[in-house]
Scaffold this motif. Structure first.
Motif, PDB file in Angstrom:
ATOM      1  N   VAL A 295       0.836  -1.204   0.000  1.00 39.14           N
ATOM      2  CA  VAL A 295       0.000   0.000   0.000  1.00 39.14           C
ATOM      3  C   VAL A 295       0.869   1.252   0.000  1.00 39.14           C
ATOM      4  O   VAL A 295       0.645   2.196  -0.775  1.00 39.14           O
ATOM      5  CB  VAL A 295      -0.939  -0.011   1.221  1.00 39.14           C
ATOM      6  CG1 VAL A 295      -1.627   1.339   1.372  1.00 39.14           C
ATOM      7  CG2 VAL A 295      -1.985  -1.111   1.081  1.00 39.14           C
ATOM      8  N   ILE A 296       1.890   1.274   0.863  1.00 38.25           N
ATOM      9  CA  ILE A 296       2.786   2.432   0.921  1.00 38.25           C
ATOM     10  C   ILE A 296       3.517   2.621  -0.412  1.00 38.25           C
ATOM     11  O   ILE A 296       3.657   3.737  -0.924  1.00 38.25           O
ATOM     12  CB  ILE A 296       3.790   2.273   2.077  1.00 38.25           C
ATOM     13  CG1 ILE A 296       3.050   2.264   3.421  1.00 38.25           C
ATOM     14  CG2 ILE A 296       4.825   3.387   2.054  1.00 38.25           C
ATOM     15  CD1 ILE A 296       3.941   1.971   4.603  1.00 38.25           C
TER      16      ILE A 296
ATOM     17  N   LYS B 223       1.293   4.011  -3.137  1.00 38.62           N
ATOM     18  CA  LYS B 223       1.051   5.438  -2.938  1.00 38.62           C
ATOM     19  C   LYS B 223       2.234   6.259  -3.444  1.00 38.62           C
ATOM     20  O   LYS B 223       2.058   7.303  -4.065  1.00 38.62           O
ATOM     21  CB  LYS B 223       0.798   5.722  -1.461  1.00 38.62           C
ATOM     22  CG  LYS B 223      -0.587   5.296  -0.979  1.00 38.62           C
ATOM     23  CD  LYS B 223      -0.833   5.736   0.455  1.00 38.62           C
ATOM     24  CE  LYS B 223      -2.242   5.371   0.899  1.00 38.62           C
ATOM     25  NZ  LYS B 223      -2.504   5.799   2.301  1.00 38.62           N
ATOM     26  N   GLN B 224       3.443   5.782  -3.177  1.00 35.69           N
ATOM     27  CA  GLN B 224       4.628   6.474  -3.684  1.00 35.69           C
ATOM     28  C   GLN B 224       4.675   6.431  -5.217  1.00 35.69           C
ATOM     29  O   GLN B 224       5.090   7.392  -5.860  1.00 35.69           O
ATOM     30  CB  GLN B 224       5.887   5.834  -3.095  1.00 35.69           C
ATOM     31  CG  GLN B 224       6.006   5.980  -1.590  1.00 35.69           C
ATOM     32  CD  GLN B 224       6.104   7.435  -1.162  1.00 35.69           C
ATOM     33  OE1 GLN B 224       6.736   8.247  -1.823  1.00 35.69           O
ATOM     34  NE2 GLN B 224       5.464   7.769  -0.049  1.00 35.69           N
ATOM     35  N   THR B 225       4.257   5.296  -5.782  1.00 33.09           N
ATOM     36  CA  THR B 225       4.210   5.186  -7.245  1.00 33.09           C
ATOM     37  C   THR B 225       3.214   6.182  -7.831  1.00 33.09           C
ATOM     38  O   THR B 225       3.475   6.816  -8.861  1.00 33.09           O
ATOM     39  CB  THR B 225       3.818   3.758  -7.650  1.00 33.09           C
ATOM     40  OG1 THR B 225       4.752   2.832  -7.074  1.00 33.09           O
ATOM     41  CG2 THR B 225       3.831   3.603  -9.155  1.00 33.09           C
ATOM     42  N   LYS B 226       2.068   6.324  -7.174  1.00 28.47           N
ATOM     43  CA  LYS B 226       1.066   7.295  -7.645  1.00 28.47           C
ATOM     44  C   LYS B 226       1.623   8.712  -7.568  1.00 28.47           C
ATOM     45  O   LYS B 226       1.405   9.520  -8.488  1.00 28.47           O
ATOM     46  CB  LYS B 226      -0.195   7.174  -6.774  1.00 28.47           C
ATOM     47  CG  LYS B 226      -1.302   8.127  -7.154  1.00 28.47           C
ATOM     48  CD  LYS B 226      -1.808   7.891  -8.563  1.00 28.47           C
ATOM     49  CE  LYS B 226      -2.975   8.798  -8.886  1.00 28.47           C
ATOM     50  NZ  LYS B 226      -3.448   8.649 -10.288  1.00 28.47           N
ATOM     51  N   ALA B 227       2.356   9.018  -6.492  1.00 28.72           N
ATOM     52  CA  ALA B 227       2.960  10.344  -6.380  1.00 28.72           C
ATOM     53  C   ALA B 227       3.983  10.571  -7.485  1.00 28.72           C
ATOM     54  O   ALA B 227       4.095  11.677  -8.041  1.00 28.72           O
ATOM     55  CB  ALA B 227       3.613  10.503  -5.008  1.00 28.72           C
TER      56      ALA B 227
END
Length: 525
Positions: free
Chosen positions: A512-513, A516-520
């Motif tokens: 999950v973390i 989220k970093q990939t989306k950022a």
């Protein structure tokens, strides 16, 4: 000048036949019969499974099977519903092989299921009485003959002139003289060849285990045996008739005496959070768990980083059009990817052998380097072999990602005065990470549970001497779970399931973390 009027001639045209619309759900009689036969076979198996679930006192499973069977029949007998006809099989397999497995693992994690506790209470009572048999003193024997049955040896006993037949699973049942004469009686020579089976044969006298069993040593005379443990159903106690000790059910899944001694086997019971508490707080396990968890994270991170950077380096090198023979190099680079991981681990285990391995004998001139028996060298060996197996995958991924980046970006940066390394660091690498980052996350999850390379190369060794879990220096969490569940004298499936749930939670949080970093990163680009 006379003009004659001509009537226009009618040309008769044949109207083209219009295709008749056939309903999409209309099927031929053969197809319908074939579908009915398949559903009938499925229903027959489902009915058997439902009756077995009811017999095992599992109404929830029986109800679920009945509901699924009814749904399948409705979907495939109903006209239309074409999407459902394709979705139902996939959904059933998803529920059966993934959702059910996860739910069942979670259920086992809250029980004491394992060695000595792998059945229900009724089976445990019967097993206790059957495994504590003693011959009745001064008892007279019964003439018997040993019979070859469908499931093994049987005893044909003469009791008061009445023949009776039974085996280890079925108690003695009276039969007629004609039935007895048609049985296949084993001769003396055949009995000698199957002496071990004969010694283990114990036939219950009746459905009540308290009435004892018949056993024979020579295949000619059987003697009654009764259990030294007497079960009191009203009090729910088990009494040892030889010592007088009374064992009671105190809720731990075994009959327990006042001094704490237990009768084994027991049965599986719900223990709440005990397995999780034991896994996280037990001093005998905490040290091993911390060490294994630390190495698991290090192994996963180093494996992903090393395979990615080596694969990226080779992709950049072989993507250069000026390089000659790059197609051959690409083929050679992906060969380890075609090699099965478990087989690769076995091959490398032989090559890294301290005494006769190829690495020591050929490359190091016969030096006895303990690649697989020294804790740090074993970890280095595992990382090296995993790098050899894993870099081709990253090489293929990075090659495809690099080729998808437009050359105009590099050309524009070159015109602006950017150097090759700056182009790579500021343009290509960020664009590359956008497409490769999800694969890096999945690679981390894979290496976090990379059981094959650990088990086949080192089997988790060398072993940590003070570990109560029997783990070694190269064990990761998944191989530790395997050892807890399937190796050693005490196999604790409940504790292993608790560890599995912990691993699942850890990987889920990291995933999950990371996503989220990939989306950022995508938003930034």
């Amino acid at each position: 000048m006379t003009m004659t009027s001509q009537r226009p001639q009618r040309v008769k045209t044949r109207r083209a036949a219009q295709p008749v619309a056939v309903p999409a759900d209309r099927v031929g009689i053969k197809t319908l019969l074939f579908k009915i036969v398949l559903l009938a076979i499925l229903d027959a198996f489902a009915v058997i499974a439902i009756f077995m679930a009811v017999a095992k006192d599992s109404p929830l499973i029986a109800g679920a099977l009945a509901l699924v069977t009814l749904l399948v029949n409705v979907v495939y007998l109903k006209r239309g519903w074409l999407p459902a006809k394709y979705l139902v099989p996939g959904t059933i397999f998803l529920l059966l092989f993934q959702v059910f497995v996860i739910i069942y693992t979670g259920y086992i994690a809250f029980t004491n299921y394992g060695s000595g506790h792998n059945s229900d209470k009724d089976d445990a009572i019967m097993s206790l009485q059957q495994t504590n048999l003693n011959r009745v003193p001064d008892s007279s024997g019964y003439p018997v003959r040993v019979v070859e049955g469908a499931d093994g040896l049987q005893l044909l006993v003469e009791i008061d002139g009445q023949p009776a037949l039974g085996d280890s699973d079925d108690p003695l049942t009276p039969i007629t003289a004609d039935e007895a004469s048609s049985l296949s009686i084993l001769q003396f020579g055949q009995l000698l060849e199957r002496q071990q089976e004969l010694a283990e044969l114990a036939v219950p006298v009746s459905d009540d285990p308290a009435e004892g069993m018949l056993r024979t040593q020579d295949g000619a005379t059987a003697y009654p045996y009764t259990s030294s443990l007497k079960y009191d159903k009203a009090q729910d106690t088990m009494t040892d008739t030889t010592t007088g000790v009374v064992y009671r059910d105190i809720g731990t899944g075994a009959y327990t005496a006042e001094d704490g001694s237990e009768l084994m086997p027991g049965w599986a019971v719900n223990v709440g959070m005990d397995n999780f508490t034991k896994a996280l707080t037990d001093s005998s396990m905490r040290g091993s768990l911390i060490q294994v968890t630390t190495w698991t994270f290090a192994f996963a991170f180093i494996s992903v980083a090393s395979t990615f950077f080596l694969g990226l380096f080779l992709a950049i090198v072989f993507n250069d059009m000026r390089m000659k023979g790059r197609k051959i190099y690409r083929v050679l680079s992906i060969l380890p990817y075609a090699f099965p991981a478990f087989l690769g681990g076995l091959v490398w285990a032989g090559m890294l052998n301290q005494d006769f391995g190829f690495i020591n004998q050929t490359l190091f001139g016969g030096a006895a380097i303990p690649w697989l028996t020294d804790p740090w060298l074993a970890k280095l060996s595992v990382l090296w072999v995993n790098l050899w197996l894993g870099f081709p995958y990253m090489f293929l991924v990075c090659t495809g990602a690099l080729q998808s980046i437009p050359n105009e970006l590099s050309e524009a940066a070159t015109i602006d005065g950017a150097r090759p390394f700056q182009i790579f660091r500021l343009i290509k690498l960020p664009l590359l990470l956008v497409s490769v980052a999800p694969l890096l996350i999945s690679s981390f999850a894979f290496n976090f549970n990379n059981f094959n390379i650990i088990y086949m190369l080192t089997n988790g060794g060398p072993r940590i001497q003070d570990s109560d879990l029997g783990v070694g220096s190269t064990d990761i969490l998944i191989s530790m779970v395997y050892k807890v569940a399937f190796e050693g004298a005490n196999r604790d499936y409940g504790l292993a399931s608790a560890f599995s749930i912990i691993i699942f939670v850890i990987v889920a949080i990291i995933a999950v973390i990371s996503f989220k970093q990939t989306k950022a990163l995508e938003d930034l680009n």
